[in-house]
Design an enzyme around this catalytic site. Structure first.
Site, PDB file in Angstrom:
ATOM      1  N   GLU A   1     154.482 -37.981-104.887  1.00 42.06           N
ATOM      2  CA  GLU A   1     154.315 -37.528-106.263  1.00 42.06           C
ATOM      3  C   GLU A   1     153.017 -36.711-106.351  1.00 42.06           C
ATOM      4  O   GLU A   1     152.004 -37.151-105.829  1.00 42.06           O
ATOM      5  CB  GLU A   1     154.238 -38.719-107.220  1.00 42.06           C
ATOM      6  CG  GLU A   1     154.294 -38.265-108.669  1.00 42.06           C
ATOM      7  CD  GLU A   1     154.274 -39.421-109.676  1.00 42.06           C
ATOM      8  OE1 GLU A   1     154.229 -40.594-109.272  1.00 42.06           O
ATOM      9  OE2 GLU A   1     154.292 -39.127-110.879  1.00 42.06           O
TER      10      GLU A   1
ATOM     11  N   ASN B   1     156.632 -45.879-105.296  1.00 38.54           N
ATOM     12  CA  ASN B   1     157.823 -45.559-104.502  1.00 38.54           C
ATOM     13  C   ASN B   1     158.831 -46.711-104.536  1.00 38.54           C
ATOM     14  O   ASN B   1     158.465 -47.866-104.398  1.00 38.54           O
ATOM     15  CB  ASN B   1     157.430 -45.335-103.040  1.00 38.54           C
ATOM     16  CG  ASN B   1     156.185 -44.514-102.910  1.00 38.54           C
ATOM     17  OD1 ASN B   1     156.151 -43.384-103.346  1.00 38.54           O
ATOM     18  ND2 ASN B   1     155.136 -45.094-102.349  1.00 38.54           N
TER      19      ASN B   1
ATOM     20  N   GLU C   1     152.568 -50.630-111.316  1.00 37.66           N
ATOM     21  CA  GLU C   1     153.509 -50.063-110.339  1.00 37.66           C
ATOM     22  C   GLU C   1     154.836 -50.823-110.375  1.00 37.66           C
ATOM     23  O   GLU C   1     155.911 -50.237-110.268  1.00 37.66           O
ATOM     24  CB  GLU C   1     152.928 -50.073-108.922  1.00 37.66           C
ATOM     25  CG  GLU C   1     151.574 -49.384-108.775  1.00 37.66           C
ATOM     26  CD  GLU C   1     151.471 -48.015-109.412  1.00 37.66           C
ATOM     27  OE1 GLU C   1     152.480 -47.306-109.491  1.00 37.66           O
ATOM     28  OE2 GLU C   1     150.357 -47.653-109.858  1.00 37.66           O
TER      29      GLU C   1
ATOM     30  N   GLU D   1     154.654 -42.430-117.619  1.00 36.82           N
ATOM     31  CA  GLU D   1     153.280 -42.934-117.498  1.00 36.82           C
ATOM     32  C   GLU D   1     152.752 -43.538-118.799  1.00 36.82           C
ATOM     33  O   GLU D   1     152.173 -44.621-118.785  1.00 36.82           O
ATOM     34  CB  GLU D   1     152.350 -41.839-116.974  1.00 36.82           C
ATOM     35  CG  GLU D   1     152.679 -41.379-115.542  1.00 36.82           C
ATOM     36  CD  GLU D   1     152.685 -42.510-114.514  1.00 36.82           C
ATOM     37  OE1 GLU D   1     152.219 -43.628-114.814  1.00 36.82           O
ATOM     38  OE2 GLU D   1     153.185 -42.276-113.392  1.00 36.82           O
TER      39      GLU D   1
END
Ligand code: B3K
Ligand code: ZN
Length: 852
Positions: free
Chosen positions: A118, A262, A295, A317
């Site tokens: 990213e 991820n 995360e 986000e």
């Protein structure tokens, strides 16, 4: 120059080709890694060429349906024409992980291979439509030597493994969930592994694995506990369960930011994984819990539903920061977490909003996407989600979340899709509210009030002013305005959220017997500036009586800030500085209040920083501010000396984070007043068995410029020289020293054996911290502070542009300073813009700053 051109949201086009499956071979060699990518490609529009992104790749071959196929490279992109409706594409490339110091794509961190994709790092691994709206199923085969690389990891589930010739082996991973390329990850290395498991509410067994550098296993337990807490919390508060059989976290020492979500294989900066009580502070423990949570929460908000394009970054986000803030608040102190979030907005986001990089939470144009992982997109984005939560209530908001997943699971969508789901599920009209996504800058609410004693009517006038950054055709926003009215007796008369929607708003409250004290914009119910002419007595009353703890803290900040600005004015007009005894008494009351949460008391005693104070005004007399702040701190410290010492001693032996926070806040205040006894500091330093207290003692020795400061710094260095994350704290202390010799010391420390310009954590601790947290020396009148930063930016430009562009921030925010400082800052920026190989990252920020 073409690569320096901005991309615009209005130009978005859906992809002409999409990829349903990607089968990759990554054959790992230090500087010649071979990547073969086999994609199933589907044409979505006729008569268009297939354009694939690529950067720094050595192209070996291109095949379509197993036959070599003609191609062109145009502006860095691989271009194929005349393709069928559906075909197999095979591309072989070679890449150089060892030579990759940008830490994007595939690189090496301390002997391990790892990736960061990213926003646009996948294009450094292979040619691909590297955009978030192309979702494919991945199958990844990794090959590497057995020695040194026993663990070969990628997303999803491990489906095959075996030995190869030449001491090599392979593993194959399959991720059943289609994902965009930015969520791809690969790790190969040798680690210590902490294993655990979690059973989800529907009974699915999930293996949990945390990989850390050898010898650090004992520091992985807090991260693992935080992961399990996050999984349980997302089930209970949001009804969201994990969806794979395994969840892995790998901690690496070389990482550009905090961590990366991820799918099934998070990669983390060691800073947000490794902790034990000796080497990590209470704040570090809290940071780990919140980043591990963040995360993990992305698995639904980001991975299951992702962004259509990068302009929509706040979709994942802002929402995920909101979720991690709620997590921290549910498992810890809601008020203290809220205060910390408010500080980020007021001290950093407001600065971004009024500086050259101002952008709406959904930016409209971007040169380098990495420059938009900002406090605006993240933290203001989270405030926008929080306002929707305020307007809809928890039940309405959760109904909106449910509808959002029902509609969009497995899709790449926009911020409008999210607001649409919230609106449709709750029936609340959010049409005006949507402006928060388009208009940049911080609105100001100017509030005035009047009271008619005869009729008992209290009238509040709220004027909404939009900033220039919002644009010429800016329209008034929908602002939830949380209000409490407090009576003479300190009792609450009313608590209510008002809708401020116009430029001019009036609210009338009837039946009051006396003039109330208003607690305005409680809990910071919107990310706006508030102007209201509070009297000292009103602020003191709010500090004592507001029912919201956050409002009590806000009142304390206003009270002390006003005292400081009052003294700035005195200095400028040649008058004498003074501190109103009522101010000192209000802080004394906080110290003496045994009922108050010690962490909240600590927040109140931590007087606003110079940078925070600068954000309260439009232009600043910097030198007067520094003197006035120091004066107020000294006065306060002298006034409260006895109480500070008593409280300090009471808390000295209590082994809890809140007690430590208050104890060390007392110590810091004594130190800043020059009233901290040397033996107290040395005793705490010698007896401490936790990093929080050691660091606080060291900080106090430095703030009080005690004789022992150098010897303590040296002892600290000797003890921790082989522990990089602790050395970061030492570098930060060194970078924050306020004496003139700090510049020379920083130059010398760059050659310290624990320092490396290639490691982002080290750079942020020494150079970044100097620029951001040492305003006194950074903003030296002679410009040497700016020049020091500029010298390192020039070096970093070639090493790691993303990190360079991050730490330049204080140099581009020159708007509030005097002409002399402005000129010095601009001269440095001119020097940067003239560099022959200036990166996109720095170019975007420097050119915006210079054209202001
Ligand atoms: N999504 C990543 C940030 C990626 C930054 C790229 N420059 C971590 C996070 O926000 O969770
Ligand atoms: Zn995130």
């Amino acid at each position: 120059m073409s690569e320096l051109q901005a991309k615009h949201l209005k130009d978005y086009q859906s992809p002409a080709f999409t990829i349903s499956e990607l089968d990759m071979l990554v054959d790992l060699y230090p500087s010649k890694t071979r990547v073969i990518a086999r994609s199933q490609v589907i044409r979505c529009r006729d008569n268009e060429a297939l354009l694939l992104d690529g950067e720094g790749l050595e192209l070996k071959s291109v095949k379509v349906n197993n036959e070599a196929y003609p191609y062109q490279i145009v502006a860095g992109q691989l271009r194929l024409e005349g393709l069928p409706a559906h075909f197999a594409l095979e591309i072989e490339t070679e890449i150089d992980p060892v030579g990759n110091s940008s830490l994007e794509g595939l690189y090496m961190s301390d002997g391990a291979y790892c990736t960061q994709c990213e926003a646009e790092g996948f294009r450094r691994i292979t040619y691909f439509p590297d955009r978030p709206d192309v979702l494919a199923k991945y199958r990844v085969r990794i090959e590497a030597p057995k020695t040194g690389f026993p663990y070969l990891l990628s997303n999803g589930n491990k489906v095959e493994a075996g030995a190869l010739d030449d001491d090599r082996h392979y593993v194959v991973w399959e991720d059943p969930f289609p994902k965009p390329s930015y969520l791809f990850a690969l790790v190969a290395g040798d680690f210590d592994l902490l294993q655990d498991s979690f059973v989800t509410q529907s009974g699915r067994h999930v293996a949990l694995e945390v990989f850390v550098d050898k010898g650090n296993l004992h520091k992985a337990h807090h991260a693992m506990a935080s992961l399990k807490k996050s999984m349980a919390w997302d089930e209970s508060r949001f009804g969201l369960e994990y969806d794979l059989d395994i969840y892995m976290i790998v901690a690496v020492d070389f990482f550009n930011m905090g961590a990366m979500e991820n799918k099934g294989l998070n990669i983390f900066n060691t800073k947000y994984v490794l902790a034990d009580i000796e080497s990590a502070t209470d704040d570090d423990f809290h940071g780990i819990e919140s980043v591990v949570g963040h995360e993990y929460f992305h698995n639904w908000t980001g991975n299951r539903v992702t962004c259509r394009d990068w302009f929509q970054l706040s979709l994942k986000e802002g929402l995920t920061v909101f979720r991690d803030q709620e997590f921290s608040s549910d498992v810890g102190s809601r008020a203290v977490n809220r205060i910390q979030a408010i500080k980020v907005i007021k001290n950093q986001q407001f600065a971004e909003d009024s500086g050259p990089m101002a952008h709406p939470i959904r930016p409209q144009s971007v040169i380098e996407m990495n420059n938009f992982y900002t406090v605006t997109v993240y933290n203001k984005g989270a405030e926008v989600i929080r306002m929707m939560h305020t307007l809809l209530g928890e039940a309405g908001f959760q109904a909106g979340m449910k509808l959002y997943f029902q509609r969009h699971d497995g899709q790449a969508v926009t911020c409008d899709d999210f607001v649409g789901a919230m609106e449709d599920a709750s029936g609340v009209d959010l049409s005006q509210f949507r402006l928060w996504y388009n208009q940049a800058g911080t609105p100001t609410l100017k509030v005035s009030d009047s009271f008619d004693a005869r009729s008992g009517e209290y009238r509040l006038v709220v004027l909404q002013q939009l900033p220039p950054q919002a644009g010429d055709d800016a329209k008034p926003m929908h602002i939830p305005f949380d209000l409490e009215l407090i009576g003479d007796d300190g009792k609450s008369l009313l608590n209510k959220v008002l809708d401020v929607k116009e430029a001019h708003n009036e609210f009338v409250f009837e039946g009051l017997s006396t003039r109330p004290v208003p607690s305005l914009l409680q809990n910071f119910s919107a990310p706006v500036k508030l102007e209201y002419d509070f009297t000292t007595a009103q602020l003191i009353s709010l500090m004592r009586n507001a029912s919201s703890e956050v409002a009590r803290w806000e009142a304390s900040v206003s009270l002390i800030s006003r005292a400081i600005w009052g003294n700035v004015n005195a200095l400028v007009s040649g008058g004498d500085m003074a501190l109103d005894t009522r101010v000192a008494d209000a802080f004394r009351a906080v110290l003496l209040d045994e009922e108050l949460d010690p962490q909240l008391a600590a927040e109140i005693l931590n007087i606003p920083s110079i940078n925070a104070l600068i954000e309260q005004v439009d232009s600043v007399n910097f030198d007067a501010l520094v003197s006035a702040r120091a004066f107020v701190l000294e006065e306060l410290s002298a006034n409260l000396e006895d109480e500070l010492l008593v409280r300090y001693r009471e808390l000295y032996h209590i082994d809890s984070a809140p007690a430590r926070a208050l104890k060390n806040a007392c110590l810091a205040m004594l130190a800043r007043g020059g009233l901290c006894p040397e033996e107290l500091v040395e005793k705490q330093f010698n007896e401490s068995c936790n990093m929080t207290d050691s660091l606080a003692a060291l900080g106090a020795a430095m703030a009080g410029e005690l004789d022992c400061q150098d010897s303590l710094l040296e002892r600290f260095e000797q003890r921790w020289v082989d522990t990089p994350l602790v050395m970061d704290k030492w570098f930060m202390l060194q970078a924050s020293r306020q004496d003139d010799a700090v510049l020379g010391r920083i130059d010398a420390l760059v050659s310290h054996k624990a320092f490396s310009l290639n490691n982002p954590n080290r750079v942020r601790s020494l150079i970044g911290c100097f620029a951001a947290n040492n305003p006194v020396q950074f903003h030296r009148e002679d410009g040497e502070g700016y020049r020091l930063l500029t010298r390192y930016l020039k070096q970093l430009n070639g090493v790691n542009p993303q990190v360079a562009a991050r730490i330049i921030t204080p140099l581009i925010q020159f708007g509030k300073f005097d002409e002399g400082r402005k000129q010095n800052m601009k001269a440095c920026l001119e020097e940067l813009i003239g560099m022959p190989e200036l990166s996109r990252d720095l170019y975007e920020k420097v050119s915006r700053a210079l054209s202001q």
